[in-house]
Design a protein around this motif. Structure first.
Motif, PDB file in Angstrom:
ATOM      1  N   PRO A 170       9.004 -12.385  -4.304  1.00  0.00           N
ATOM      2  CA  PRO A 170       8.885 -11.670  -3.032  1.00  0.00           C
ATOM      3  C   PRO A 170       7.463 -11.148  -2.828  1.00  0.00           C
ATOM      4  CG  PRO A 170      10.811 -10.920  -4.267  1.00  0.00           C
ATOM      5  CD  PRO A 170      10.024 -11.790  -5.189  1.00  0.00           C
ATOM      6  N   GLY A 171       6.993 -11.200  -1.601  1.00  0.00           N
ATOM      7  CA  GLY A 171       5.641 -10.738  -1.299  1.00  0.00           C
ATOM      8  C   GLY A 171       5.410  -9.278  -1.647  1.00  0.00           C
ATOM      9  N   SER A 172       6.461  -8.452  -1.576  1.00  0.00           N
ATOM     10  CA  SER A 172       6.313  -7.021  -1.878  1.00  0.00           C
ATOM     11  C   SER A 172       5.908  -6.788  -3.326  1.00  0.00           C
ATOM     12  CB  SER A 172       7.614  -6.272  -1.566  1.00  0.00           C
ATOM     13  OG  SER A 172       8.679  -6.790  -2.362  1.00  0.00           O
ATOM     14  N   TRP A 173       6.194  -7.726  -4.198  1.00  0.00           N
ATOM     15  CA  TRP A 173       5.805  -7.572  -5.599  1.00  0.00           C
ATOM     16  C   TRP A 173       4.298  -7.666  -5.775  1.00  0.00           C
ATOM     17  CZ3 TRP A 173       9.513 -10.672  -9.324  1.00  0.00           C
ATOM     18  CH2 TRP A 173      10.827 -10.198  -9.155  1.00  0.00           C
ATOM     19  N   LEU A 174       3.621  -8.334  -4.854  1.00  0.00           N
ATOM     20  CA  LEU A 174       2.202  -8.637  -5.028  1.00  0.00           C
ATOM     21  C   LEU A 174       1.283  -7.673  -4.283  1.00  0.00           C
ATOM     22  CD1 LEU A 174       2.338 -12.531  -4.802  1.00  0.00           C
ATOM     23  CD2 LEU A 174       2.656 -11.049  -6.789  1.00  0.00           C
ATOM     24  N   VAL A 175       1.824  -6.561  -3.824  1.00  0.00           N
ATOM     25  CA  VAL A 175       1.002  -5.555  -3.141  1.00  0.00           C
ATOM     26  C   VAL A 175      -0.124  -5.112  -4.069  1.00  0.00           C
ATOM     27  CG1 VAL A 175       1.009  -3.189  -2.278  1.00  0.00           C
ATOM     28  CG2 VAL A 175       2.845  -4.751  -1.649  1.00  0.00           C
ATOM     29  N   ASN A 176      -1.326  -5.093  -3.518  1.00  0.00           N
ATOM     30  CA  ASN A 176      -2.526  -4.709  -4.276  1.00  0.00           C
ATOM     31  C   ASN A 176      -3.135  -3.492  -3.603  1.00  0.00           C
ATOM     32  OD1 ASN A 176      -5.773  -5.770  -4.859  1.00  0.00           O
ATOM     33  ND2 ASN A 176      -4.336  -5.546  -6.517  1.00  0.00           N
ATOM     34  N   VAL A 177      -3.455  -2.449  -4.375  1.00  0.00           N
ATOM     35  CA  VAL A 177      -4.011  -1.221  -3.800  1.00  0.00           C
ATOM     36  C   VAL A 177      -5.449  -1.025  -4.269  1.00  0.00           C
ATOM     37  CG1 VAL A 177      -1.813  -0.084  -3.350  1.00  0.00           C
ATOM     38  CG2 VAL A 177      -2.836   0.186  -5.578  1.00  0.00           C
ATOM     39  N   ASN A 178      -6.377  -1.511  -3.465  1.00  0.00           N
ATOM     40  CA  ASN A 178      -7.799  -1.401  -3.782  1.00  0.00           C
ATOM     41  C   ASN A 178      -8.536  -0.377  -2.939  1.00  0.00           C
ATOM     42  OD1 ASN A 178      -8.422  -3.336  -5.888  1.00  0.00           O
ATOM     43  ND2 ASN A 178      -7.742  -4.879  -4.433  1.00  0.00           N
ATOM     44  N   THR A 179      -7.940   0.035  -1.819  1.00  0.00           N
ATOM     45  CA  THR A 179      -8.607   0.948  -0.891  1.00  0.00           C
ATOM     46  C   THR A 179      -7.675   2.109  -0.563  1.00  0.00           C
ATOM     47  OG1 THR A 179      -7.735  -0.122   1.098  1.00  0.00           O
ATOM     48  CG2 THR A 179      -9.788  -1.036   0.170  1.00  0.00           C
ATOM     49  N   PRO A 180      -8.213   3.215  -0.036  1.00  0.00           N
ATOM     50  CA  PRO A 180      -7.339   4.313   0.388  1.00  0.00           C
ATOM     51  C   PRO A 180      -6.303   3.878   1.426  1.00  0.00           C
ATOM     52  CG  PRO A 180      -9.589   5.095   0.199  1.00  0.00           C
ATOM     53  CD  PRO A 180      -9.644   3.604   0.003  1.00  0.00           C
ATOM     54  N   ALA A 181      -6.672   2.987   2.337  1.00  0.00           N
ATOM     55  CA  ALA A 181      -5.721   2.522   3.359  1.00  0.00           C
ATOM     56  C   ALA A 181      -4.579   1.730   2.713  1.00  0.00           C
ATOM     57  CB  ALA A 181      -6.439   1.675   4.402  1.00  0.00           C
ATOM     58  N   GLU A 182      -4.894   0.879   1.745  1.00  0.00           N
ATOM     59  CA  GLU A 182      -3.844   0.120   1.056  1.00  0.00           C
ATOM     60  C   GLU A 182      -2.939   1.045   0.255  1.00  0.00           C
ATOM     61  OE1 GLU A 182      -6.287  -4.091   0.476  1.00  0.00           O
ATOM     62  OE2 GLU A 182      -6.244  -2.636  -1.173  1.00  0.00           O
ATOM     63  N   TRP A 183      -3.509   2.074  -0.337  1.00  0.00           N
ATOM     64  CA  TRP A 183      -2.710   3.044  -1.086  1.00  0.00           C
ATOM     65  C   TRP A 183      -1.770   3.796  -0.151  1.00  0.00           C
ATOM     66  CZ3 TRP A 183      -0.574   4.095  -5.378  1.00  0.00           C
ATOM     67  CH2 TRP A 183      -0.180   5.385  -5.722  1.00  0.00           C
ATOM     68  N   GLU A 184      -2.283   4.236   1.002  1.00  0.00           N
ATOM     69  CA  GLU A 184      -1.439   4.948   1.966  1.00  0.00           C
ATOM     70  C   GLU A 184      -0.307   4.059   2.472  1.00  0.00           C
ATOM     71  OE1 GLU A 184      -1.437   8.150   2.648  1.00  0.00           O
ATOM     72  OE2 GLU A 184      -3.076   8.395   1.217  1.00  0.00           O
ATOM     73  N   ARG A 185      -0.594   2.776   2.703  1.00  0.00           N
ATOM     74  CA  ARG A 185       0.437   1.838   3.147  1.00  0.00           C
ATOM     75  C   ARG A 185       1.497   1.655   2.055  1.00  0.00           C
ATOM     76  NH1 ARG A 185      -2.782  -1.288   5.522  1.00  0.00           N
ATOM     77  NH2 ARG A 185      -3.269  -2.704   3.810  1.00  0.00           N
ATOM     78  N   PHE A 186       1.068   1.567   0.798  1.00  0.00           N
ATOM     79  CA  PHE A 186       2.027   1.451  -0.302  1.00  0.00           C
ATOM     80  C   PHE A 186       2.917   2.691  -0.375  1.00  0.00           C
ATOM     81  CE2 PHE A 186       3.034   2.497  -4.763  1.00  0.00           C
ATOM     82  CZ  PHE A 186       3.937   1.475  -5.012  1.00  0.00           C
ATOM     83  N   LEU A 187       2.322   3.878  -0.244  1.00  0.00           N
ATOM     84  CA  LEU A 187       3.107   5.114  -0.281  1.00  0.00           C
ATOM     85  C   LEU A 187       4.113   5.162   0.851  1.00  0.00           C
ATOM     86  CD1 LEU A 187       0.381   7.770  -1.167  1.00  0.00           C
ATOM     87  CD2 LEU A 187       2.109   6.787  -2.685  1.00  0.00           C
ATOM     88  N   ALA A 188       3.691   4.741   2.054  1.00  0.00           N
ATOM     89  CA  ALA A 188       4.606   4.736   3.201  1.00  0.00           C
ATOM     90  C   ALA A 188       5.751   3.759   2.975  1.00  0.00           C
ATOM     91  CB  ALA A 188       3.837   4.394   4.477  1.00  0.00           C
ATOM     92  N   ASP A 189       5.438   2.574   2.466  1.00  0.00           N
ATOM     93  CA  ASP A 189       6.481   1.577   2.205  1.00  0.00           C
ATOM     94  C   ASP A 189       7.424   2.045   1.106  1.00  0.00           C
ATOM     95  OD1 ASP A 189       5.332  -0.017   4.143  1.00  0.00           O
ATOM     96  OD2 ASP A 189       4.357  -1.380   2.720  1.00  0.00           O
ATOM     97  N   SER A 190       6.892   2.754   0.101  1.00  0.00           N
ATOM     98  CA  SER A 190       7.717   3.258  -1.005  1.00  0.00           C
ATOM     99  C   SER A 190       8.685   4.330  -0.534  1.00  0.00           C
ATOM    100  CB  SER A 190       6.840   3.840  -2.113  1.00  0.00           C
ATOM    101  OG  SER A 190       5.996   2.860  -2.650  1.00  0.00           O
ATOM    102  N   ALA A 191       8.250   5.099   0.467  1.00  0.00           N
ATOM    103  CA  ALA A 191       9.089   6.195   0.981  1.00  0.00           C
ATOM    104  C   ALA A 191      10.113   5.710   2.002  1.00  0.00           C
ATOM    105  CB  ALA A 191       8.202   7.266   1.616  1.00  0.00           C
ATOM    106  N   ALA A 192       9.898   4.505   2.560  1.00  0.00           N
ATOM    107  CA  ALA A 192      10.802   4.002   3.601  1.00  0.00           C
ATOM    108  C   ALA A 192      12.146   3.635   2.982  1.00  0.00           C
ATOM    109  CB  ALA A 192      10.195   2.769   4.267  1.00  0.00           C
ATOM    110  N   PRO A 193      13.258   3.947   3.725  1.00  0.00           N
ATOM    111  CA  PRO A 193      14.579   3.564   3.188  1.00  0.00           C
ATOM    112  C   PRO A 193      14.706   2.049   3.120  1.00  0.00           C
ATOM    113  CG  PRO A 193      14.771   4.468   5.419  1.00  0.00           C
ATOM    114  CD  PRO A 193      13.329   4.602   5.002  1.00  0.00           C
ATOM    115  N   SER A 194      15.372   1.560   2.060  1.00  0.00           N
ATOM    116  CA  SER A 194      15.528   0.102   1.928  1.00  0.00           C
ATOM    117  C   SER A 194      16.817  -0.388   2.523  1.00  0.00           C
ATOM    118  CB  SER A 194      15.425  -0.311   0.473  1.00  0.00           C
ATOM    119  OG  SER A 194      16.071   0.563  -0.378  1.00  0.00           O
TER     120      SER A 194
END
Length: 194
Positions: A170-194
């Motif tokens: 799955p593409g979600s496994w390959l999320v890469n956090v190199n920038t503050p914006a990518e980190w914020e997007r990861f945090l938002a996705d992690s907090a979203a209900p599945s």
């Protein structure tokens, strides 16, 4: 889940220039620990062997630390150092900035290993991730030559010289956090209900 009989290395030797501060210290959401702690836990859950952390050139040595032997060597140096240490045919690697990689990935990759396979890594039709992978010990000489060279070599150019297998994930496994914006997007996705 049975743990694989391999050693592993968390690739945490980068300078985090785009993030602005060390990525490994970012607090992993929902856990009591950092990205580094999370990556170590993923490998310890998946593997029965030793887990090392790759660190930048000049870092103090420690038993569980693999220090880059040249400045700005990149992640290939961390993989090379792990391959120097492991007695096993494959080394599991995980970059610290890949927080979506689950432990079961390594069992999936292991199903595609073999005598003629140098690197098994996850991917999608649009992205591959050789920094969450199994690297065969036979790649050590090539990585030694590349890391000793006068210039930094891209990992994609190294893969082009090797026998590789991509395992769809799955593409979600390959999320890469190199920038503050990518980190914020990861945090938002992690907090979203599945």
């Amino acid at each position: 889940m049975d743990r694989l009989p391999y050693d592993g290395v968390v690739l945490a030797g980068g300078q985090s220039r785009r993030m602005g501060h060390p990525k490994e210290t970012l607090p992993f959401p929902g856990q009591d620990g950092s990205l580094l702690t999370h990556a170590e836990t993923v490998l310890k859950t998946a593997l029965a062997g030793t887990i090392w952390v790759s660190r930048p050139y000049g870092t103090p040595a420690a038993p569980d630390v693999l220090v880059d032997e040249s400045p700005d060597a990149g992640p290939l140096e961390g993989i090379r150092r792990g391959l120097e240490r492991t007695p096993h045919p494959y080394l599991a690697v995980l970059a610290v900035d890949l927080p979506g990689i689950p432990p079961q990935l390594y069992a999936m990759l292991q199903q595609h290993t073999g005598r003629q396979i140098d690197v098994v890594y996850p991917g999608t039709p649009h992205r591959i991730q050789p920094l969450a992978a199994l690297w065969h010990h036979d790649t050590l000489q090539l990585l030694t030559d590349v890391c000793a060279g006068p210039r930094r070599v891209r990992i994609i150019d190294v893969l082009a010289q090797l026998r590789t297998v991509m395992v769809p994930v799955p593409g979600s496994w390959l999320v890469n956090v190199n920038t503050p914006a990518e980190w914020e997007r990861f945090l938002a996705d992690s907090a979203a209900p599945s």
